[in-house]
Design a protein around this motif. Structure first.
Motif, PDB file in Angstrom:
ATOM      1  N   SER A 205      -5.600   4.020   4.631  1.00 16.30           N
ATOM      2  CA  SER A 205      -6.606   5.060   4.724  1.00 16.30           C
ATOM      3  C   SER A 205      -6.228   6.091   5.778  1.00 16.30           C
ATOM      4  N   GLY A 206      -6.366   7.352   5.419  1.00 17.43           N
ATOM      5  CA  GLY A 206      -6.007   8.416   6.348  1.00 17.43           C
ATOM      6  C   GLY A 206      -7.007   9.546   6.328  1.00 17.43           C
ATOM      7  N   SER A 207      -6.502  10.761   6.356  1.00 17.93           N
ATOM      8  CA  SER A 207      -7.359  11.934   6.400  1.00 17.93           C
ATOM      9  C   SER A 207      -6.725  13.081   5.623  1.00 17.93           C
ATOM     10  N   SER A 208      -7.412  14.210   5.626  1.00 12.42           N
ATOM     11  CA  SER A 208      -6.913  15.358   4.879  1.00 12.42           C
ATOM     12  C   SER A 208      -5.631  15.929   5.476  1.00 12.42           C
ATOM     13  N   SER A 209      -5.382  15.672   6.742  1.00  9.00           N
ATOM     14  CA  SER A 209      -4.180  16.212   7.371  1.00  9.00           C
ATOM     15  C   SER A 209      -2.946  15.374   7.059  1.00  9.00           C
ATOM     16  N   ASN A 210      -3.157  14.190   6.532  1.00 10.51           N
ATOM     17  CA  ASN A 210      -1.988  13.366   6.210  1.00 10.51           C
ATOM     18  C   ASN A 210      -2.004  12.951   4.733  1.00 10.51           C
ATOM     19  N   ILE A 211      -2.613  11.845   4.392  1.00 13.63           N
ATOM     20  CA  ILE A 211      -2.584  11.375   3.006  1.00 13.63           C
ATOM     21  C   ILE A 211      -3.183  12.402   2.059  1.00 13.63           C
ATOM     22  N   GLY A 212      -4.246  13.054   2.483  1.00 12.01           N
ATOM     23  CA  GLY A 212      -4.942  13.980   1.596  1.00 12.01           C
ATOM     24  C   GLY A 212      -4.099  15.120   1.088  1.00 12.01           C
ATOM     25  N   ASN A 213      -3.049  15.488   1.819  1.00 14.12           N
ATOM     26  CA  ASN A 213      -2.235  16.632   1.419  1.00 14.12           C
ATOM     27  C   ASN A 213      -0.738  16.392   1.467  1.00 14.12           C
ATOM     28  N   ASN A 214      -0.349  15.139   1.506  1.00  7.28           N
ATOM     29  CA  ASN A 214       1.079  14.803   1.540  1.00  7.28           C
ATOM     30  C   ASN A 214       1.356  13.545   0.728  1.00  7.28           C
ATOM     31  N   TYR A 215       2.608  13.383   0.344  1.00  8.29           N
ATOM     32  CA  TYR A 215       2.988  12.192  -0.407  1.00  8.29           C
ATOM     33  C   TYR A 215       2.997  10.959   0.497  1.00  8.29           C
ATOM     34  N   VAL A 216       2.755   9.816  -0.142  1.00  2.00           N
ATOM     35  CA  VAL A 216       2.753   8.539   0.558  1.00  2.00           C
ATOM     36  C   VAL A 216       3.921   7.680   0.095  1.00  2.00           C
ATOM     37  N   SER A 217       4.525   6.984   1.049  1.00  5.13           N
ATOM     38  CA  SER A 217       5.587   6.018   0.764  1.00  5.13           C
ATOM     39  C   SER A 217       5.127   4.643   1.227  1.00  5.13           C
ATOM     40  N   TRP A 218       5.728   3.623   0.638  1.00  2.00           N
ATOM     41  CA  TRP A 218       5.452   2.239   1.032  1.00  2.00           C
ATOM     42  C   TRP A 218       6.771   1.508   1.268  1.00  2.00           C
ATOM     43  N   TYR A 219       6.764   0.645   2.299  1.00  2.00           N
ATOM     44  CA  TYR A 219       7.948  -0.119   2.673  1.00  2.00           C
ATOM     45  C   TYR A 219       7.596  -1.596   2.779  1.00  2.00           C
ATOM     46  N   GLN A 220       8.593  -2.400   2.489  1.00  2.00           N
ATOM     47  CA  GLN A 220       8.514  -3.843   2.693  1.00  2.00           C
ATOM     48  C   GLN A 220       9.492  -4.204   3.803  1.00  2.00           C
ATOM     49  N   GLN A 221       9.039  -5.002   4.760  1.00  2.00           N
ATOM     50  CA  GLN A 221       9.934  -5.450   5.815  1.00  2.00           C
ATOM     51  C   GLN A 221       9.890  -6.967   5.901  1.00  2.00           C
ATOM     52  N   LEU A 222      10.985  -7.583   5.499  1.00  2.00           N
ATOM     53  CA  LEU A 222      11.121  -9.027   5.649  1.00  2.00           C
ATOM     54  C   LEU A 222      11.477  -9.338   7.092  1.00  2.00           C
ATOM     55  N   PRO A 223      11.150 -10.523   7.573  1.00  2.00           N
ATOM     56  CA  PRO A 223      11.412 -10.863   8.977  1.00  2.00           C
ATOM     57  C   PRO A 223      12.866 -10.639   9.368  1.00  2.00           C
ATOM     58  N   GLY A 224      13.060  -9.936  10.462  1.00  2.00           N
ATOM     59  CA  GLY A 224      14.389  -9.733  11.002  1.00  2.00           C
ATOM     60  C   GLY A 224      15.262  -8.747  10.256  1.00  2.00           C
TER      61      GLY A 224
END
Lengths: 110, 119
Positions: A23-42
């Protein structure tokens, strides 16, 4: 405290589906693309989703992304024990003129 | 094959300086946005800085005025000059390549280099 809000943890059984919110706001998610990352331990983060809902080559279609207004969601179906990891959303914040990450969500596959 | 290899991390005293390097292969650094991301021990990812293919640079508030991102096209290498280091700068620092044309979204990451700021 991050500008982007993610649940600290989620859990589900193998084979089930889970969603992780960001969850964000209009200055970030509302007007820009979103990426997702997976981080395995280490290990270094791995890009799962970019442009809200696009998967890089090699990422299975069990992973999906969506965005509505000032929130984004990562979905994972057919959960596997190997999916246990930390997941982060990322976007640009136009007010900060900087990139930002969510606080991260730890996925446990019970 | 795209590869990113960071170096330059280590132990530094508060107030000191360090320059991180990120040697790239398999692509041209100057043709992509390049980003530094850090992760303090046991904490989440923190975006630090980006240099666009066109040369523009942006910084997180925590890095402004202290860190400088740059690249050497002849060496195909990205740098992060870190000055006035503080204990809270202790982290693993990753360099990452941006997905073509995207402001954020990093598709290749290095293995990270650990910076420890302590007396």
């Amino acid at each position: 405290q991050s500008v982007l809000t993610q649940p600290p943890s989620v859990s589900a059984a193998p084979g089930q589906k889970v969603t992780i919110s960001c969850s964000g706001s209009s200055s970030n998610i509302g007007n820009n693309y979103v990426s997702w990352y997976q981080q395995l331990p280490g290990t270094a983060p791995k890009l799962l989703i970019y442009d809200n809902n696009k998967r890089p080559s090699g990422i299975p279609d069990r992973f999906s992304g969506s965005k509505s207004g000032t929130s984004a969601t990562l979905g994972i179906t057919g959960l596997q024990t190997g999916d246990e990891a930390d997941y982060y959303c990322e976007t640009w914040d136009s007010s900060l003129s900087a990139g930002i990450f969510g606080g991260g969500t730890k996925l446990t596959v019970l | 094959e795209v590869q990113l290899v960071e170096s330059g991390g280590g132990l530094v005293q508060p107030g000191g300086s360090l320059r991180l390097s990120c040697a790239a292969s398999g692509f041209t650094v100057s043709s992509n946005h390049m980003t530094w991301v850090r992760q303090a021990p046991g904490k989440g990812l923190e975006w630090v800085s980006v240099i666009y293919s066109g040369g523009s640079t942006y910084y997180a508030d925590s890095a402004k005025g202290r860190f400088i991102i740059s690249r050497d096209n002849s060496k195909n290498t990205l740098y992060l000059q870190m000055n006035s280091l503080r204990a809270e700068d202790t982290a693993v620092y990753y360099c990452a390549r941006g997905v073509a044309g995207r402001v954020t979204s990093q598709d290749y990451w290095g293995q990270g280099t650990l910076v420890t700021v302590s007396s």
